[in-house]
Design a protein around this motif. Structure first.
Motif, PDB file in Angstrom:
ATOM      1  N   GLY A  33       0.612  -1.304   0.198  1.00  0.00           N
ATOM      2  CA  GLY A  33      -0.240  -0.022   0.033  1.00  0.00           C
ATOM      3  C   GLY A  33       0.890   1.117   0.105  1.00  0.00           C
ATOM      4  O   GLY A  33       0.554   2.252  -0.832  1.00  0.00           O
ATOM      5  N   ALA A  34       1.898   1.168   0.695  1.00  0.00           N
ATOM      6  CA  ALA A  34       2.828   2.560   0.775  1.00  0.00           C
ATOM      7  C   ALA A  34       3.582   2.440  -0.542  1.00  0.00           C
ATOM      8  O   ALA A  34       3.589   3.788  -0.977  1.00  0.00           O
ATOM      9  N   ALA A  35       3.927   1.683  -1.269  1.00  0.00           N
ATOM     10  CA  ALA A  35       4.491   1.588  -2.641  1.00  0.00           C
ATOM     11  C   ALA A  35       3.631   2.348  -3.556  1.00  0.00           C
ATOM     12  O   ALA A  35       4.075   3.090  -4.196  1.00  0.00           O
ATOM     13  N   VAL A  36       2.258   1.933  -3.352  1.00  0.00           N
ATOM     14  CA  VAL A  36       1.332   2.586  -4.500  1.00  0.00           C
ATOM     15  C   VAL A  36       1.216   3.854  -4.219  1.00  0.00           C
ATOM     16  O   VAL A  36       1.156   4.500  -5.129  1.00  0.00           O
ATOM     17  N   VAL A  37       0.739   4.384  -2.962  1.00  0.00           N
ATOM     18  CA  VAL A  37       0.770   5.694  -2.458  1.00  0.00           C
ATOM     19  C   VAL A  37       2.052   6.360  -2.855  1.00  0.00           C
ATOM     20  O   VAL A  37       2.235   7.635  -3.488  1.00  0.00           O
ATOM     21  N   GLY A  38       3.203   5.777  -2.727  1.00  0.00           N
ATOM     22  CA  GLY A  38       4.767   6.455  -3.023  1.00  0.00           C
ATOM     23  C   GLY A  38       4.717   6.763  -4.485  1.00  0.00           C
ATOM     24  O   GLY A  38       5.317   7.615  -5.118  1.00  0.00           O
ATOM     25  N   LEU A  39       4.289   5.873  -5.479  1.00  0.00           N
ATOM     26  CA  LEU A  39       4.371   5.559  -6.825  1.00  0.00           C
ATOM     27  C   LEU A  39       3.584   7.037  -7.372  1.00  0.00           C
ATOM     28  O   LEU A  39       3.972   7.559  -8.064  1.00  0.00           O
ATOM     29  N   ALA A  40       2.391   7.013  -6.714  1.00  0.00           N
ATOM     30  CA  ALA A  40       1.523   8.056  -7.015  1.00  0.00           C
ATOM     31  C   ALA A  40       2.151   9.491  -6.635  1.00  0.00           C
ATOM     32  O   ALA A  40       2.145  10.404  -7.525  1.00  0.00           O
ATOM     33  N   GLY A  41       2.631   9.449  -5.569  1.00  0.00           N
ATOM     34  CA  GLY A  41       3.432  10.846  -5.297  1.00  0.00           C
ATOM     35  C   GLY A  41       4.708  11.202  -6.083  1.00  0.00           C
ATOM     36  O   GLY A  41       4.789  12.173  -6.208  1.00  0.00           O
ATOM     37  N   LEU A  42       5.309  10.265  -6.386  1.00  0.00           N
ATOM     38  CA  LEU A  42       6.466  10.318  -7.377  1.00  0.00           C
ATOM     39  C   LEU A  42       6.130  10.864  -8.814  1.00  0.00           C
ATOM     40  O   LEU A  42       6.662  11.678  -9.042  1.00  0.00           O
TER      41      LEU A  42
END
Length: 162
Positions: A78-87
């Protein structure tokens, strides 16, 4: 030894051992051998029972650990998905700022995209080099198993050779 001539007490706790009411007289030497054999049989039975209990405990601990790992992996995904969107949003902002600085937003986006792809390629190659098939072999486990089988066979020469 426990004298089992009396009927079992239904109210007694099964794990409590009560002393025998009377002592048995000393047995001849041949009887002692039989007692030793019986004791060895009991010891072997209890040893296998203990090993079974230990395996059950290990399995329960692994199940519990696996459950915790699944929960942690889900949180990390979940953190990776949110982080990817933020990136993605961050890279769009950098591309816009670069495009505004050079008075060409399209060229800014192209430069940021190319730099991002180059970084991704470098990270991929370094990860692929670390993940070669040779690194996945359990070499220490293979050596330990080989030594264990050699020791069981009585060949102790390989123990000192390694």
């Amino acid at each position: 030894m426990i004298d089992n001539d009396l009927p079992p007490d239904p109210l007694a706790e099964p794990h409590v051992v009560k002393p025998a009411a009377k002592r048995r007289p000393a047995v001849a030497a041949a009887g002692d051998d039989a007692n030793v054999v019986d004791l060895l049989k009991q010891l072997a039975g209890q040893g296998s029972h203990l090993a079974e209990q230990q395996m059950a405990l290990i399995k329960a601990e692994i199940r519990e650990s696996t459950s915790e790992v699944k929960t942690a992996a889900g949180a990390m995904a979940g953190a990776a998905v949110v982080g990817l969107a933020g990136l993605g949003v961050l890279l769009m902002g950098v591309a816009y700022l670069l495009g505004d600085a050079i008075d060409n937003v399209g060229l800014g986006a192209l430069i940021v995209g190319a730099a991002t792809l180059l970084l991704a390629y470098i990270l991929y190659r370094s990860g692929a080099a670390k993940l070669s098939a040779a690194n996945l072999e359990p070499k220490r486990t293979e050596r330990t198993l080989q030594r264990a089988t050699d020791v069981v066979r009585g060949d102790l020469s390989t123990e000192n050779a390694r």
